[in-house]
Design a protein around this motif. Sequence first.
Motif, PDB file in Angstrom:
ATOM      1  N   VAL A 108       0.859  -1.190   0.000  1.00 12.35           N
ATOM      2  CA  VAL A 108       0.000   0.000   0.000  1.00 12.35           C
ATOM      3  C   VAL A 108       0.887   1.229   0.000  1.00 12.35           C
ATOM      4  O   VAL A 108       1.706   1.418   0.884  1.00 12.35           O
ATOM      5  CB  VAL A 108      -0.909   0.031   1.240  1.00 12.35           C
ATOM      6  CG1 VAL A 108      -1.783   1.265   1.224  1.00 12.35           C
ATOM      7  CG2 VAL A 108      -1.762  -1.219   1.289  1.00 12.35           C
ATOM      8  N   ASP A 167      -7.209   2.615  -0.225  1.00 14.03           N
ATOM      9  CA  ASP A 167      -6.349   1.448  -0.375  1.00 14.03           C
ATOM     10  C   ASP A 167      -6.443   0.911  -1.803  1.00 14.03           C
ATOM     11  O   ASP A 167      -7.496   0.462  -2.241  1.00 14.03           O
ATOM     12  CB  ASP A 167      -6.790   0.375   0.627  1.00 14.03           C
ATOM     13  CG  ASP A 167      -5.933  -0.893   0.550  1.00 14.03           C
ATOM     14  OD1 ASP A 167      -4.950  -0.895  -0.217  1.00 14.03           O
ATOM     15  OD2 ASP A 167      -6.266  -1.861   1.255  1.00 14.03           O
ATOM     16  N   SER A 182      -4.277  -1.464  -2.875  1.00 18.26           N
ATOM     17  CA  SER A 182      -3.369  -2.616  -2.837  1.00 18.26           C
ATOM     18  C   SER A 182      -3.863  -3.812  -3.642  1.00 18.26           C
ATOM     19  O   SER A 182      -3.074  -4.651  -4.056  1.00 18.26           O
ATOM     20  CB  SER A 182      -3.134  -3.044  -1.389  1.00 18.26           C
ATOM     21  OG  SER A 182      -4.356  -3.424  -0.772  1.00 18.26           O
TER      22      SER A 182
END
Length: 392
Positions: free
Chosen positions: A10, A83, A85
């Motif tokens: 992240v 986020d 990720s």
Amino acid sequence: MFMRSFVAFVCLLISFVGLGQINPKYDVVDKKMAAIPVDFTTTTAKIATYINANFKTDEDKLRAVFYWTATNIDYDVKNMMIDNSEQPPAYKIANTLKTHKGVCIHYAEVFSAITTDLNLKNYIIEGFVKQGGKVSPLAHAWCAVQLDGNWYFVDPTFGAGGILNGKFSKRLNNAYYKVPPSKMALTHLPFDYLWQFLSSPVTFDFFISGKAGSAVAKINFNFEQEIIRYQSLSFFDRFSETVDRIESNGYKLPVITTYLEVMKKNKSAARKNTGVEKMNMVAANYNQAIVLLNDLIFYRNKRFSPSISDEDLAIKGREPQEKLSQCLEDVYRVGDVGEENKAVLTALKSQINEAVRSSEEQNEFVQEYLKRSKIGRKLMFSKGAFFGVPMR
């Protein structure tokens, strides 16, 4: 095929205000890149094609990538804390080229992709930064690129401008273009000292405090050879060594411990993926061996007709057992495959054990057959002596 599940990195960016000056020596390259047709900006490959058509030297090509990335992507202040990720690199790149917005990882991915298309060796670097003597609490991403045998750092995010009063202010900043490793280490520090590109890597303590108490993690560190060796490793070994280097470098800050936890999860996932890959390989070899075993059983049920030489028959009888015995050895060396694949591995072990027993029985019959005379061989297939073997 089994799903891979790596924990993604992240990457976020803190606000910054330091702005550099325009460098007139780059005017020719910058002006050509400012005039790139829109049709050439939809993919990194097209951008690279335009750059290759307009510039001859790697120096100019690298500058062209930096200028385009820094001037055509706006820092996405609104979504900087989201986020991302789970987004694969290809998605990040495509979406960034479409929206012309992103955070540090998007700048880095686009820069790296174009640079790769130009055959310039580069890496995306994961770490954290220090500005005005203060260390950022969030992770950051930038790039390293090799030019004429030397390594330089490029931060296209910081090179794009800064956040002023909560809004992105676009202004090209050349202070973050082609920065030597020793200079970059004053403001940007990779989590893993392998990617500092320094023979005497900086420790976390020294970067954070600026005190020379423990200035280096290693002296005479051959990062070039270590990177070559690193690239030859499995994913599991890469993550293992990354974890070891971070822990040995004296980690304390939450931004470091958070990243370290991600690497440990990646290490665990890589171990499972390695196990799954081994299991899939065993399964593939097992399937091949079963084809041979079925062929042998079918041939035996046909009373070894049409006939082949004794030598070939011996091989035909022996080969399934040998291959299945190897599968049996390999399946117990698979290792961790994760809870979700345990039942599959257990079933595979059971199938291989059963197949080994069958192959042993078939091979014993073949070996006994080969010991006998012509009449004795015929008697082995007589009604009293013959017992049926079901096809698998």
